[in-house]
Scaffold this motif. Structure first.
Motif, short mmCIF file in Angstrom:
data_model
loop_
_atom_site.label_atom_id
_atom_site.label_comp_id
_atom_site.label_asym_id
_atom_site.label_seq_id
_atom_site.Cartn_x
_atom_site.Cartn_y
_atom_site.Cartn_z
N ILE A 114 -8.64 -25.41 -5.72
CA ILE A 114 -8.85 -24.67 -4.43
C ILE A 114 -10.34 -24.79 -4.12
O ILE A 114 -11.20 -24.62 -5.07
CB ILE A 114 -8.48 -23.06 -4.69
CG1 ILE A 114 -7.12 -22.94 -5.00
CG2 ILE A 114 -8.87 -22.32 -3.53
CD1 ILE A 114 -6.54 -21.63 -5.31
N ARG A 120 -10.36 -16.93 -6.24
CA ARG A 120 -10.21 -15.73 -6.74
C ARG A 120 -9.55 -14.59 -5.72
O ARG A 120 -9.99 -13.51 -5.68
CB ARG A 120 -11.48 -15.03 -7.16
CG ARG A 120 -12.13 -15.80 -8.32
CD ARG A 120 -13.01 -15.27 -9.04
NE ARG A 120 -12.56 -14.04 -10.04
CZ ARG A 120 -12.99 -13.44 -11.11
NH1 ARG A 120 -14.32 -13.96 -11.39
NH2 ARG A 120 -12.39 -12.48 -11.87
N GLY A 122 -6.13 -14.81 -5.41
CA GLY A 122 -4.55 -14.97 -5.70
C GLY A 122 -4.00 -16.13 -5.12
O GLY A 122 -2.87 -16.13 -5.29
N GLY A 124 -4.41 -19.34 -6.10
CA GLY A 124 -4.08 -20.28 -7.36
C GLY A 124 -2.74 -19.79 -7.67
O GLY A 124 -1.93 -20.59 -8.02
N THR A 125 -2.51 -18.43 -8.12
CA THR A 125 -1.25 -17.96 -8.62
C THR A 125 -0.14 -18.12 -7.60
O THR A 125 0.96 -18.58 -7.96
CB THR A 125 -1.49 -16.22 -8.89
OG1 THR A 125 -2.35 -16.24 -9.65
CG2 THR A 125 -0.23 -15.75 -9.51
N ASN A 152 -12.46 -22.39 -18.69
CA ASN A 152 -11.70 -22.37 -17.51
C ASN A 152 -10.88 -21.35 -17.52
O ASN A 152 -9.76 -21.27 -17.43
CB ASN A 152 -11.30 -23.75 -16.99
CG ASN A 152 -10.73 -23.63 -15.43
OD1 ASN A 152 -10.94 -22.75 -15.00
ND2 ASN A 152 -10.22 -24.76 -15.07
N ARG A 157 -5.69 -18.02 -16.94
CA ARG A 157 -5.20 -16.78 -16.51
C ARG A 157 -4.14 -16.86 -15.51
O ARG A 157 -3.05 -16.10 -15.85
CB ARG A 157 -6.36 -15.91 -15.88
CG ARG A 157 -5.97 -14.43 -15.65
CD ARG A 157 -5.70 -13.51 -16.86
NE ARG A 157 -5.24 -12.39 -16.09
CZ ARG A 157 -3.85 -11.89 -16.62
NH1 ARG A 157 -3.16 -12.38 -17.41
NH2 ARG A 157 -3.66 -10.75 -15.97
N LYS A 161 -0.66 -15.20 -16.58
CA LYS A 161 0.18 -14.60 -15.59
C LYS A 161 1.75 -14.85 -15.31
O LYS A 161 2.61 -14.05 -14.85
CB LYS A 161 -0.49 -14.15 -14.34
CG LYS A 161 -1.75 -13.30 -14.35
CD LYS A 161 -2.40 -12.80 -13.17
CE LYS A 161 -2.74 -13.90 -12.19
NZ LYS A 161 -3.41 -13.26 -11.14
C1 LIG Z 1 -8.17 -22.46 -11.25
C2 LIG Z 1 -7.65 -22.09 -9.72
C3 LIG Z 1 -6.91 -23.00 -9.25
C4 LIG Z 1 -7.33 -20.64 -9.79
O1 LIG Z 1 -7.15 -20.37 -8.49
P1 LIG Z 1 -7.61 -18.55 -7.96
O2 LIG Z 1 -7.18 -18.54 -6.36
O3 LIG Z 1 -8.98 -18.75 -8.07
O4 LIG Z 1 -6.91 -17.89 -9.06
P2 LIG Z 1 -6.31 -16.60 -8.82
O5 LIG Z 1 -6.94 -15.74 -7.81
O6 LIG Z 1 -4.87 -16.43 -8.32
O7 LIG Z 1 -6.16 -15.83 -10.07
C5 LIG Z 1 -7.04 -16.01 -11.21
C6 LIG Z 1 -7.00 -15.14 -12.27
O8 LIG Z 1 -8.08 -15.61 -13.21
C7 LIG Z 1 -9.06 -14.44 -13.30
N1 LIG Z 1 -10.46 -15.27 -13.11
C8 LIG Z 1 -10.77 -16.00 -12.17
N2 LIG Z 1 -12.19 -16.41 -12.65
C9 LIG Z 1 -12.16 -15.89 -13.77
C10 LIG Z 1 -13.52 -15.91 -14.69
N3 LIG Z 1 -14.40 -16.70 -14.28
N4 LIG Z 1 -13.20 -15.39 -15.83
C11 LIG Z 1 -12.27 -14.55 -16.23
N5 LIG Z 1 -10.99 -14.34 -15.26
C12 LIG Z 1 -11.01 -15.07 -14.19
C13 LIG Z 1 -8.94 -13.54 -12.08
O9 LIG Z 1 -9.24 -12.27 -12.44
C14 LIG Z 1 -7.30 -13.72 -11.99
O10 LIG Z 1 -6.61 -12.84 -12.87
P3 LIG Z 1 -6.35 -11.28 -12.49
O11 LIG Z 1 -5.03 -11.60 -11.49
O12 LIG Z 1 -5.46 -10.78 -13.78
O13 LIG Z 1 -7.35 -10.52 -12.29
C15 LIG Z 1 -9.19 -22.13 -9.04
O14 LIG Z 1 -9.88 -21.20 -9.59
C16 LIG Z 1 -9.76 -23.52 -9.02
O15 LIG Z 1 -9.49 -24.22 -8.13
N6 LIG Z 1 -10.72 -23.79 -9.95
C17 LIG Z 1 -11.48 -24.98 -9.97
C18 LIG Z 1 -10.66 -26.18 -10.31
C19 LIG Z 1 -9.81 -25.93 -11.36
O16 LIG Z 1 -10.20 -25.00 -12.49
N7 LIG Z 1 -8.51 -26.34 -11.23
C20 LIG Z 1 -7.68 -26.34 -12.34
C21 LIG Z 1 -7.90 -27.35 -13.69
S1 LIG Z 1 -6.59 -27.06 -14.88
#
Ligand SMILES: CC(C)(COP(=O)(O)OP(=O)(O)OC[C@H]1O[C@@H](n2cnc3c(N)ncnc32)[C@H](O)[C@@H]1OP(=O)(O)O)[C@@H](O)C(=O)NCCC(=O)NCCS
Length: 212
Positions: A114, A120, A122, A124-125, A152, A157, A161
């Motif tokens: 994303i 952050r 929701g 990604g979920t 990561n 997470r 979930k």
């Molecule tokens: C991984 C990714 C797809 C998740 O999407 P997102 O929309 O950010 O995730 P969400 O908001 O749905 O949920 C993230 C969960 O992780 C938690 N989280 C996010 N960042 C965090 C961090 N740095 N440390 C701890 N927890 C974290 C959030 O609190 C949430 O958990 P919760 O609902 O229990 O509070 C997105 O962050 C991303 O694109 N990251 C960079 C690329 C990547 O990592 N891709 C996956 C490769 S395997």
């Protein structure tokens, strides 16, 4: 040549998102989103360090070529469904679902990202839920795998979930330095979608997935 047109009619809708294949112009928009940043430069969340090419000449062309190849190399024996994700009409990221010999294995894998500005919230979920519903309810998968690289937490997470369990830990080296990789699996019996997902246009595409 395989007629891939039915794949372009497939739509997944969640409360906030729409997922579907993109046109060349939309894939270019996705490349522009990647250029605006996905993760801090000192981190590398991907098994292949493709984001290190951001800012180098030809990045957008290589990005578009990769996405075009994912589609053009499609076979029911080896497919990569590379869905673009929209929230409120804006492209926010990319959600992939893939499988090899799905008719035999009934096993899928996934990968996603994303744009940093949309993380952050929701999303990604929600987008992973969409492709898991496609896999389990739409295609009849029996299990889904995923994984995350040490550090990561967001990716780990999201999987936690949604009910994945850890099946092993390995090592990969996207930047030449070994990093721990957590292997995950979600069985159909453990799948409970946290919200409804609308799937449309799937029926004509089922043979392309090896899912008839
Ligand atoms: C991984 C990714 C797809 C998740 O999407 P997102 O929309 O950010 O995730 P969400 O908001 O749905 O949920 C993230 C969960 O992780 C938690 N989280 C996010 N960042 C965090 C961090 N740095 N440390 C701890 N927890 C974290 C959030 O609190 C949430 O958990 P919760 O609902 O229990 O509070 C997105 O962050 C991303 O694109 N990251 C960079 C690329 C990547 O990592 N891709 C996956 C490769 S395997």
């Amino acid at each position: 040549m395989t007629d891939l047109a039915p794949l372009f009619e497939l739509r997944l809708r969640t409360p906030r998102l729409e997922l579907r294949l993109g046109t060349p112009g939309e894939i270019d928009d996705l490349g522009a989103l990647a250029e605006r940043g996905i993760h801090p430069p000192e981190e590398m969340p991907f098994g292949v360090a493709w984001t290190d090419g951001i800012g180098q000449p030809g990045f957008r062309e290589r990005f578009a070529e990769f996405h075009r190849d994912q589609c053009e190399s499609w076979s029911p024996l080896d497919w990569h469904l590379d869905l673009l994700v929209w929230a409120d009409g804006e492209i926010v990221g990319n959600q992939e679902l893939y499988a090899k010999e799905f008719a035999e294995t009934r096993l899928v894998g996934s990968g996603s990202w994303i744009g940093a500005a949309f993380q952050r919230r929701g999303i990604g979920t929600e987008m992973r839920t969409a492709v898991l519903e496609l896999a389990f309810r739409g295609l009849g998968a029996t299990a889904a795998t995923s994984g995350w690289l040490e550090g990561n937490r967001a990716s780990g997470r999201v999987s936690e979930k949604l009910g994945y369990r850890e099946t092993g830990i390995g090592e990969i080296a996207p930047r030449g330095v070994p990093v721990l990789h957590h292997d995950l699996r979600l069985d159909r019996a453990d799948w409970a979608p946290p919200f409804p997902v609308e799937i449309s246009g799937l029926e004509p595409a089922l043979p392309l997935f090896g899912a008839t």
